[in-house]
Design an enzyme around this catalytic site. Structure first.
Site, PDB file in Angstrom:
ATOM      1  N   LYS A  22     -16.822  10.917 -42.096  1.00  0.00           N
ATOM      2  CA  LYS A  22     -17.274  11.473 -41.295  1.00  0.00           C
ATOM      3  C   LYS A  22     -18.268  10.759 -39.805  1.00  0.00           C
ATOM      4  O   LYS A  22     -17.690  10.829 -39.384  1.00  0.00           O
ATOM      5  CB  LYS A  22     -19.260  11.975 -42.358  1.00  0.00           C
ATOM      6  CG  LYS A  22     -20.385  12.264 -41.132  1.00  0.00           C
ATOM      7  CD  LYS A  22     -21.081  12.562 -42.645  1.00  0.00           C
ATOM      8  CE  LYS A  22     -21.983  11.265 -42.706  1.00  0.00           C
ATOM      9  NZ  LYS A  22     -22.911  10.804 -41.419  1.00  0.00           N
ATOM     10  N   ASN A  23     -18.689   9.089 -40.404  1.00  0.00           N
ATOM     11  CA  ASN A  23     -19.151   8.673 -39.016  1.00  0.00           C
ATOM     12  C   ASN A  23     -18.334   7.950 -38.298  1.00  0.00           C
ATOM     13  O   ASN A  23     -18.466   8.131 -36.766  1.00  0.00           O
ATOM     14  CB  ASN A  23     -20.274   7.198 -39.528  1.00  0.00           C
ATOM     15  CG  ASN A  23     -21.503   8.061 -40.519  1.00  0.00           C
ATOM     16  OD1 ASN A  23     -21.273   9.292 -40.235  1.00  0.00           O
ATOM     17  ND2 ASN A  23     -22.919   7.840 -40.608  1.00  0.00           N
ATOM     18  N   CYS A 116     -36.107  11.366 -39.536  1.00  0.00           N
ATOM     19  CA  CYS A 116     -34.759  11.708 -39.935  1.00  0.00           C
ATOM     20  C   CYS A 116     -35.397  10.599 -41.089  1.00  0.00           C
ATOM     21  O   CYS A 116     -36.720  10.126 -41.326  1.00  0.00           O
ATOM     22  CB  CYS A 116     -33.991  11.188 -39.963  1.00  0.00           C
ATOM     23  SG  CYS A 116     -32.827  10.172 -40.824  1.00  0.00           S
ATOM     24  N   ARG A 121     -36.101   6.417 -36.113  1.00  0.00           N
ATOM     25  CA  ARG A 121     -33.892   6.024 -35.261  1.00  0.00           C
ATOM     26  C   ARG A 121     -34.448   6.539 -33.848  1.00  0.00           C
ATOM     27  O   ARG A 121     -34.095   7.892 -33.752  1.00  0.00           O
ATOM     28  CB  ARG A 121     -33.222   7.329 -35.836  1.00  0.00           C
ATOM     29  CG  ARG A 121     -33.532   6.912 -37.701  1.00  0.00           C
ATOM     30  CD  ARG A 121     -32.694   7.668 -38.235  1.00  0.00           C
ATOM     31  NE  ARG A 121     -31.349   6.855 -37.856  1.00  0.00           N
ATOM     32  CZ  ARG A 121     -30.356   7.846 -38.511  1.00  0.00           C
ATOM     33  NH1 ARG A 121     -30.409   8.939 -39.202  1.00  0.00           N
ATOM     34  NH2 ARG A 121     -28.605   7.401 -38.157  1.00  0.00           N
ATOM     35  N   ASP A 308     -25.743   1.798 -46.003  1.00  0.00           N
ATOM     36  CA  ASP A 308     -25.593   3.465 -46.269  1.00  0.00           C
ATOM     37  C   ASP A 308     -24.054   3.299 -47.564  1.00  0.00           C
ATOM     38  O   ASP A 308     -24.407   4.479 -48.062  1.00  0.00           O
ATOM     39  CB  ASP A 308     -24.113   4.380 -45.211  1.00  0.00           C
ATOM     40  CG  ASP A 308     -24.837   5.049 -44.054  1.00  0.00           C
ATOM     41  OD1 ASP A 308     -26.128   4.568 -43.840  1.00  0.00           O
ATOM     42  OD2 ASP A 308     -23.655   4.714 -42.981  1.00  0.00           O
ATOM     43  N   ARG A 400     -23.502  17.594 -46.566  1.00  0.00           N
ATOM     44  CA  ARG A 400     -23.819  16.786 -45.068  1.00  0.00           C
ATOM     45  C   ARG A 400     -22.169  15.858 -44.989  1.00  0.00           C
ATOM     46  O   ARG A 400     -21.815  15.958 -44.426  1.00  0.00           O
ATOM     47  CB  ARG A 400     -24.796  16.596 -45.126  1.00  0.00           C
ATOM     48  CG  ARG A 400     -25.668  17.565 -44.890  1.00  0.00           C
ATOM     49  CD  ARG A 400     -27.448  16.287 -44.010  1.00  0.00           C
ATOM     50  NE  ARG A 400     -26.819  15.763 -42.668  1.00  0.00           N
ATOM     51  CZ  ARG A 400     -28.223  15.295 -41.941  1.00  0.00           C
ATOM     52  NH1 ARG A 400     -29.489  15.207 -42.545  1.00  0.00           N
ATOM     53  NH2 ARG A 400     -27.351  15.350 -40.842  1.00  0.00           N
TER      54      ARG A 400
HETATM   55  N1  EPU Z   1     -32.243   1.710 -33.361  1.00  0.00           N
HETATM   56  C1  EPU Z   1     -33.199   1.768 -32.616  1.00  0.00           C
HETATM   57  N2  EPU Z   1     -32.907   2.110 -30.795  1.00  0.00           N
HETATM   58  C2  EPU Z   1     -32.264   2.946 -30.241  1.00  0.00           C
HETATM   59  C3  EPU Z   1     -30.881   3.499 -31.199  1.00  0.00           C
HETATM   60  C4  EPU Z   1     -31.216   2.480 -33.108  1.00  0.00           C
HETATM   61  O1  EPU Z   1     -34.348   1.556 -32.395  1.00  0.00           O
HETATM   62  O2  EPU Z   1     -31.694   3.579 -29.410  1.00  0.00           O
HETATM   63  C5  EPU Z   1     -31.968   1.087 -34.003  1.00  0.00           C
HETATM   64  C6  EPU Z   1     -32.557   2.302 -35.222  1.00  0.00           C
HETATM   65  O3  EPU Z   1     -34.037   3.198 -35.672  1.00  0.00           O
HETATM   66  C7  EPU Z   1     -32.059   1.533 -36.630  1.00  0.00           C
HETATM   67  C8  EPU Z   1     -31.003   0.244 -36.276  1.00  0.00           C
HETATM   68  O4  EPU Z   1     -31.161   0.304 -34.712  1.00  0.00           O
HETATM   69  O5  EPU Z   1     -32.904   0.688 -37.307  1.00  0.00           O
HETATM   70  C9  EPU Z   1     -29.921   1.332 -35.994  1.00  0.00           C
HETATM   71  O6  EPU Z   1     -29.582   2.169 -35.717  1.00  0.00           O
HETATM   72  P1  EPU Z   1     -28.107   2.843 -35.689  1.00  0.00           P
HETATM   73  O7  EPU Z   1     -27.964   3.016 -33.750  1.00  0.00           O
HETATM   74  O8  EPU Z   1     -26.654   1.866 -35.486  1.00  0.00           O
HETATM   75  O9  EPU Z   1     -27.869   3.415 -36.512  1.00  0.00           O
HETATM   76  P2  EPU Z   1     -27.256   5.157 -35.821  1.00  0.00           P
HETATM   77  O10 EPU Z   1     -26.024   5.562 -35.139  1.00  0.00           O
HETATM   78  O11 EPU Z   1     -28.362   6.655 -35.923  1.00  0.00           O
HETATM   79  C10 EPU Z   1     -25.462   4.919 -37.506  1.00  0.00           C
HETATM   80  C11 EPU Z   1     -24.675   5.789 -39.373  1.00  0.00           C
HETATM   81  C12 EPU Z   1     -25.747   5.528 -40.089  1.00  0.00           C
HETATM   82  C13 EPU Z   1     -26.011   4.224 -40.271  1.00  0.00           C
HETATM   83  C14 EPU Z   1     -25.957   3.684 -39.264  1.00  0.00           C
HETATM   84  C15 EPU Z   1     -26.591   2.107 -39.621  1.00  0.00           C
HETATM   85  C16 EPU Z   1     -23.912   8.035 -37.934  1.00  0.00           C
HETATM   86  C17 EPU Z   1     -23.132   8.987 -37.074  1.00  0.00           C
HETATM   87  N3  EPU Z   1     -24.859   8.169 -38.322  1.00  0.00           N
HETATM   88  O12 EPU Z   1     -26.267   5.664 -37.206  1.00  0.00           O
HETATM   89  O13 EPU Z   1     -24.872   6.698 -40.918  1.00  0.00           O
HETATM   90  O14 EPU Z   1     -26.947   4.242 -41.857  1.00  0.00           O
HETATM   91  O15 EPU Z   1     -25.365   3.738 -38.291  1.00  0.00           O
HETATM   92  O16 EPU Z   1     -25.361   1.589 -39.954  1.00  0.00           O
HETATM   93  O17 EPU Z   1     -22.454   7.426 -37.485  1.00  0.00           O
HETATM   94  C18 EPU Z   1     -24.987   8.297 -42.914  1.00  0.00           C
HETATM   95  O18 EPU Z   1     -24.101   8.443 -42.662  1.00  0.00           O
HETATM   96  O19 EPU Z   1     -26.181   8.421 -43.623  1.00  0.00           O
HETATM   97  C19 EPU Z   1     -25.941   8.077 -41.979  1.00  0.00           C
HETATM   98  C20 EPU Z   1     -27.404   7.262 -41.770  1.00  0.00           C
END
Ligand code: EPU
Length: 421
Positions: A22-23, A116, A121, A308, A400
């Site tokens: 998915k990701n 969320c 996030r 995850d 999802r």
């Molecule tokens: N963060 C910030 N600022 C930003 C972006 C992120 O502070 O602009 C922080 C977040 O709040 C968090 C950390 O950085 O504390 C890591 O967040 P990241 O951006 O890496 O997460 P994401 O890209 O929003 C993806 C996955 C998530 C998974 C995380 C961490 C996708 C679509 N989603 O989210 O997947 O938990 O990386 O590995 O790729 C799931 O599949 O259940 C899921 C939540």
């Protein structure tokens, strides 16, 4: 709202075919916006999150055709660069259209995704990075209004304060069409990012440093279509490996890649789980003895232990021998499964971002509530290993991210039934 009824106590035996990730699929679908030719993605799972992004791409004018596990996205006909709130709020990864839209069309209006269940996030890293590339960005009325002066982003040197999967993906995509060279320092290392880079390279992007923390991108004038195979879902693989370990029995995970689960493998081995990889994508999971051992887990960005898989690993610890600790370092509110597991008899004490889990000999079925995708599946794992019947409420979270979950587990002897609302 649909519920899942699970009769616990049956060991899993059989084969489970792992779906595409998915990701990985979500950012790849957004990458289609970068070209005016068709991007064909193979091994795309059928999930609500994927359907939400299809709806968004179609809303912008793209043509999307699904044939089995193949998705063909034609972004030649895109006539809107707006991602409205109603579509983005369903799936926060929709913010990944921002970089591609801005790079190809020089303008984008994307709803802020909001928080969320697992945390606030923010998307500040995405926005700061795009500003460094020359974008003029205003946050107004819940939307990100972005514009590239003279219609094109400029290459820039960007250092991420913290590692972010999504920010790395958004900026990587944006940089492929920017003028000049972009360097992303402290880039996230998740396999889904490498998969995206591989696809972008197949589309004609100039990227070096894949699989490292420093990605170098030299912008090109335009990208072309390509055909790309999505990597297997490492989180689904880990989830079913833990399910096999918790219930006993023998499960073969087909199409799995253990090299993407380097942090999980030693944890499972220390817990008393045997993983045999035949080198052809078949991983056989068995338990070495009748019980599992407690282990300590700390989540971290890749190649660390995935957040995850934290909830699923915690479910495993609830029936392991001894006490184990779980420390969550990525999201601030990712222990919502704890009170639900406690309803099933688990002994878990939470102290801030850490939890101490003392294994109990058996869990007992109960009525529980799913709160997010990974928390939901941890309750399913606990239910499969528990005595008696468990009802998991609000299982729309599962739809999802887990393709054909009931079918896959049912084929291995699990007794579970969806009760329609
Ligand atoms: N963060 C910030 N600022 C930003 C972006 C992120 O502070 O602009 C922080 C977040 O709040 C968090 C950390 O950085 O504390 C890591 O967040 P990241 O951006 O890496 O997460 P994401 O890209 O929003 C993806 C996955 C998530 C998974 C995380 C961490 C996708 C679509 N989603 O989210 O997947 O938990 O990386 O590995 O790729 C799931 O599949 O259940 C899921 C939540």
């Amino acid at each position: 709202m649909d519920r899942l009824k699970i009769e616990g106590g049956y060991p899993l035996n059989g084969e489970i075919t792992i779906s595409g990730a998915k990701n990985a699929a979500l950012p790849l679908m957004c990458a289609a916006l970068l070209a005016a030719d068709s991007l064909v993605l193979k091994n795309v799972p059928e999930l609500h999150d994927i359907a939400s992004l299809v709806a968004l791409l179609e809303n912008m004018g793209a043509g999307v055709t699904r044939t089995g596990a193949q998705l063909a996205i034609d972004a030649a006909s895109v006539n809107s660069t707006t991602a409205p709130y109603d579509l983005v709020r369903k799936m926060r990864a929709s913010v990944l259209v921002l970089g591609p839209l801005l790079a190809r069309f020089g303008t984008a209006k994307v709803s802020l995704p909001g928080g969320c269940a697992i945390g606030t996030r923010p998307v500040d890293l995405h926005i700061e990075g795009l500003r460094k590339m020359g974008a003029e960005i205003e946050l107004k009325d819940g939307y990100i209004h972005a514009r590239a002066p003279q219609g094109r982003l400029r290459g820039a040197e960007i250092t991420f304060r913290t590692k972010s999967v999504g920010a790395t993906e958004n900026l990587l995509m944006a940089a492929t069409l920017a003028e000049g060279r972009t360097v992303l320092h402290n880039a996230a290392l998740e396999p889904e990012i490498t998969d995206l880079a591989d696809c972008l390279i197949a589309m004609g992007a100039k990227i070096s440093g894949t699989d490292t923390e420093t990605l170098e991108i030299t912008g090109v004038e335009k990208l072309a279509g390509a055909t790309h195979n999505v990597i297997p879902d490492r989180i689904e693989t880990g989830t079913y490996a833990i399910a096999a370990a918790m219930t006993g029995g023998e499960v073969v995970l087909k199409g799995a890649r253990l090299d993407h689960l380097e942090a999980l493998v030693p944890v499972l081995e220390a817990a008393g789980v045997c993983l045999k990889d035949d080198g052809n994508g078949n991983v056989t999971v068995t338990r070495k003895g009748n019980t599992l051992n407690a282990v300590d887990i700390t989540t971290a960005p890749y190649p660390g232990f995935p957040t995850d898989l934290q909830a699923q690993a915690m479910a495993m610890l609830t029936i392991a021998e001894g006490a184990g600790t779980v420390k969550e370092t990525i999201f601030e509110n990712r222990f919502m499964h704890v009170p639900e597991l406690a309803r099933m008899g688990a002994d878990i004490a939470v102290h801030g971002s850490s939890a101490v889990v003392r294994g109990v000999p058996r869990l007992k079925g109960a009525e529980v509530m799913a709160t997010d995708l990974r928390a939901s599946v941890s309750l399913i794992l606990a239910a499969l290993a528990a005595d008696g019947t468990t009802i998991v409420n609000r299982i729309y979270h599962l739809d999802r991210g887990y393709e054909k979950l009931e079918h896959k587990l049912g084929a291995c002897g699990a007794k579970l039934e969806r009760i329609a609302a």
